[in-house]
Scaffold this motif. Structure first.
Motif, PDB file in Angstrom:
ATOM      1  N   GLU A 135      -5.059 -11.350  -5.880  1.00  0.00           N
ATOM      2  CA  GLU A 135      -3.896 -10.508  -5.645  1.00  0.00           C
ATOM      3  C   GLU A 135      -4.068  -9.175  -6.355  1.00  0.00           C
ATOM      4  N   ASN A 136      -3.179  -8.253  -6.057  1.00  0.00           N
ATOM      5  CA  ASN A 136      -3.142  -6.946  -6.700  1.00  0.00           C
ATOM      6  C   ASN A 136      -4.454  -6.174  -6.509  1.00  0.00           C
ATOM      7  N   VAL A 137      -5.000  -6.157  -5.278  1.00  0.00           N
ATOM      8  CA  VAL A 137      -6.224  -5.418  -4.978  1.00  0.00           C
ATOM      9  C   VAL A 137      -5.852  -3.937  -4.888  1.00  0.00           C
ATOM     10  N   HIS A 138      -6.537  -3.097  -5.693  1.00  0.00           N
ATOM     11  CA  HIS A 138      -6.228  -1.666  -5.688  1.00  0.00           C
ATOM     12  C   HIS A 138      -7.394  -0.867  -6.250  1.00  0.00           C
ATOM     13  N   PRO A 139      -7.559   0.383  -5.949  1.00  0.00           N
ATOM     14  CA  PRO A 139      -6.900   1.063  -4.826  1.00  0.00           C
ATOM     15  C   PRO A 139      -7.549   0.646  -3.513  1.00  0.00           C
ATOM     16  N   ASN A 140      -6.834   0.757  -2.450  1.00  0.00           N
ATOM     17  CA  ASN A 140      -7.348   0.401  -1.131  1.00  0.00           C
ATOM     18  C   ASN A 140      -6.790   1.407  -0.131  1.00  0.00           C
ATOM     19  N   PRO A 141      -7.575   2.217   0.484  1.00  0.00           N
ATOM     20  CA  PRO A 141      -9.043   2.254   0.418  1.00  0.00           C
ATOM     21  C   PRO A 141      -9.528   2.918  -0.864  1.00  0.00           C
ATOM     22  N   THR A 142     -10.841   2.797  -1.109  1.00  0.00           N
ATOM     23  CA  THR A 142     -11.438   3.401  -2.296  1.00  0.00           C
ATOM     24  C   THR A 142     -12.846   3.869  -1.971  1.00  0.00           C
ATOM     25  N   SER A 143     -13.294   4.848  -2.706  1.00  0.00           N
ATOM     26  CA  SER A 143     -14.688   5.288  -2.569  1.00  0.00           C
ATOM     27  C   SER A 143     -15.452   4.982  -3.860  1.00  0.00           C
ATOM     28  N   GLY A 144     -14.791   4.279  -4.757  1.00  0.00           N
ATOM     29  CA  GLY A 144     -15.404   3.942  -6.049  1.00  0.00           C
ATOM     30  C   GLY A 144     -15.080   2.524  -6.445  1.00  0.00           C
ATOM     31  N   GLU A 145     -14.569   2.374  -7.650  1.00  0.00           N
ATOM     32  CA  GLU A 145     -14.267   1.049  -8.169  1.00  0.00           C
ATOM     33  C   GLU A 145     -13.058   0.439  -7.462  1.00  0.00           C
ATOM     34  N   VAL A 146     -13.052  -0.882  -7.417  1.00  0.00           N
ATOM     35  CA  VAL A 146     -11.903  -1.626  -6.901  1.00  0.00           C
ATOM     36  C   VAL A 146     -11.519  -2.660  -7.964  1.00  0.00           C
ATOM     37  N   THR A 157     -16.266 -20.867 -10.695  1.00  0.00           N
ATOM     38  CA  THR A 157     -17.150 -19.764 -10.335  1.00  0.00           C
ATOM     39  C   THR A 157     -16.691 -19.230  -8.992  1.00  0.00           C
ATOM     40  N   ILE A 158     -16.536 -17.905  -8.905  1.00  0.00           N
ATOM     41  CA  ILE A 158     -16.100 -17.309  -7.639  1.00  0.00           C
ATOM     42  C   ILE A 158     -17.234 -16.484  -7.047  1.00  0.00           C
ATOM     43  N   HIS A 159     -17.240 -16.412  -5.751  1.00  0.00           N
ATOM     44  CA  HIS A 159     -18.221 -15.623  -5.006  1.00  0.00           C
ATOM     45  C   HIS A 159     -17.494 -14.392  -4.486  1.00  0.00           C
ATOM     46  N   ILE A 160     -17.880 -13.215  -4.969  1.00  0.00           N
ATOM     47  CA  ILE A 160     -17.230 -11.962  -4.586  1.00  0.00           C
ATOM     48  C   ILE A 160     -18.098 -11.258  -3.555  1.00  0.00           C
ATOM     49  N   VAL A 161     -17.515 -10.980  -2.392  1.00  0.00           N
ATOM     50  CA  VAL A 161     -18.199 -10.230  -1.347  1.00  0.00           C
ATOM     51  C   VAL A 161     -17.268  -9.099  -0.935  1.00  0.00           C
ATOM     52  N   ILE A 162     -17.748  -7.845  -1.080  1.00  0.00           N
ATOM     53  CA  ILE A 162     -16.964  -6.682  -0.684  1.00  0.00           C
ATOM     54  C   ILE A 162     -17.759  -5.934   0.380  1.00  0.00           C
ATOM     55  N   CYS A 163     -17.082  -5.622   1.488  1.00  0.00           N
ATOM     56  CA  CYS A 163     -17.719  -4.930   2.608  1.00  0.00           C
ATOM     57  C   CYS A 163     -17.098  -3.561   2.783  1.00  0.00           C
ATOM     58  N   ASP A 164     -17.910  -2.605   3.309  1.00  0.00           N
ATOM     59  CA  ASP A 164     -17.356  -1.296   3.619  1.00  0.00           C
ATOM     60  C   ASP A 164     -16.657  -1.352   4.977  1.00  0.00           C
ATOM     61  N   MET A 165     -16.137  -0.202   5.421  1.00  0.00           N
ATOM     62  CA  MET A 165     -15.357  -0.202   6.657  1.00  0.00           C
ATOM     63  C   MET A 165     -16.205  -0.471   7.896  1.00  0.00           C
ATOM     64  N   PHE A 166     -17.523  -0.473   7.754  1.00  0.00           N
ATOM     65  CA  PHE A 166     -18.411  -0.781   8.869  1.00  0.00           C
ATOM     66  C   PHE A 166     -18.905  -2.225   8.819  1.00  0.00           C
ATOM     67  N   GLY A 167     -18.429  -2.983   7.831  1.00  0.00           N
ATOM     68  CA  GLY A 167     -18.809  -4.384   7.707  1.00  0.00           C
ATOM     69  C   GLY A 167     -20.069  -4.606   6.904  1.00  0.00           C
TER      70      GLY A 167
END
Length: 177
Positions: A135-146, A157-167
């Motif tokens: 929860e509380n994902v910010h900023p969105n959109p971003t060009s840097g840190e999230v 253990t969590i698996h974090i996958v972040i994709c850009d706007m093109f997938g």
């Protein structure tokens, strides 16, 4: 009045009523198809276990196990074969391996060979299975840190996958919490 002999277990009639109302107590010459002695449930860490006992069964084809998260709208989550005809106590069980977070409501739908059915009383189980939330994902959109908050009641253990706007995957990593 007297009980009409063509009465069934689901519809009964009486004749000769002379009271103030057309309603009266009636009885069926046929017994109910299944005598449900008990229906209980409990949480077993990662799943919910349901158990029930029958005293007698007449033409009992199967039980549908139904679950609801609001206590009103139920969906079938499993089926357990009935004994058909039995005059001895029978024990049944079903494990819900994927209960919803929070309170789960369960009922049995007992179905006869001819398709007629009855519902049991409702059993509720508080699911204590570990729930994880992002929860509380910010900023969105971003060009840097999230930034985000990961909430879990157990270390994991969590698996974090972040994709850009093109997938395209820009972050793919594992983190212990």
């Amino acid at each position: 009045g007297t009980c009409v002999t063509s009465s069934t277990a689901t519809q009964t009639s009486r004749t000769g009523l002379n009271g103030f109302s057309r309603f009266a107590v009636a009885q069926s010459p046929l017994p109910l198809p299944v005598e449900l002695i008990s229906f209980t449930g409990r949480n077993e860490d990662n799943y919910n276990r349901l158990e029930w006992l029958t005293g007698t069964e007449i033409n009992n084809d199967y039980f549908n196990v139904e679950r609801s998260v609001d206590g009103v709208t139920f969906e079938k989550i499993g089926e357990v074969d009935g004994a058909g005809n039995s005059t001895t106590m029978r024990s049944y069980s079903f494990n819900d391996l994927h209960p919803a977070a929070g309170t789960n409501y369960y009922r049995l739908k007992q179905v006869d060979y001819n398709g007629t059915f009855t519902h049991s009383a409702i059993v509720s189980i508080e699911n204590h299975y570990s729930a994880s939330v992002v929860e509380n994902v910010h900023p969105n959109p971003t060009s840097g840190e999230v930034f985000f908050d990961f909430v879990s009641d157990k270390a994991t253990t969590i698996h974090i996958v972040i994709c850009d706007m093109f997938g395209r995957v820009v972050v793919d990593e594992f983190r212990k919490t």
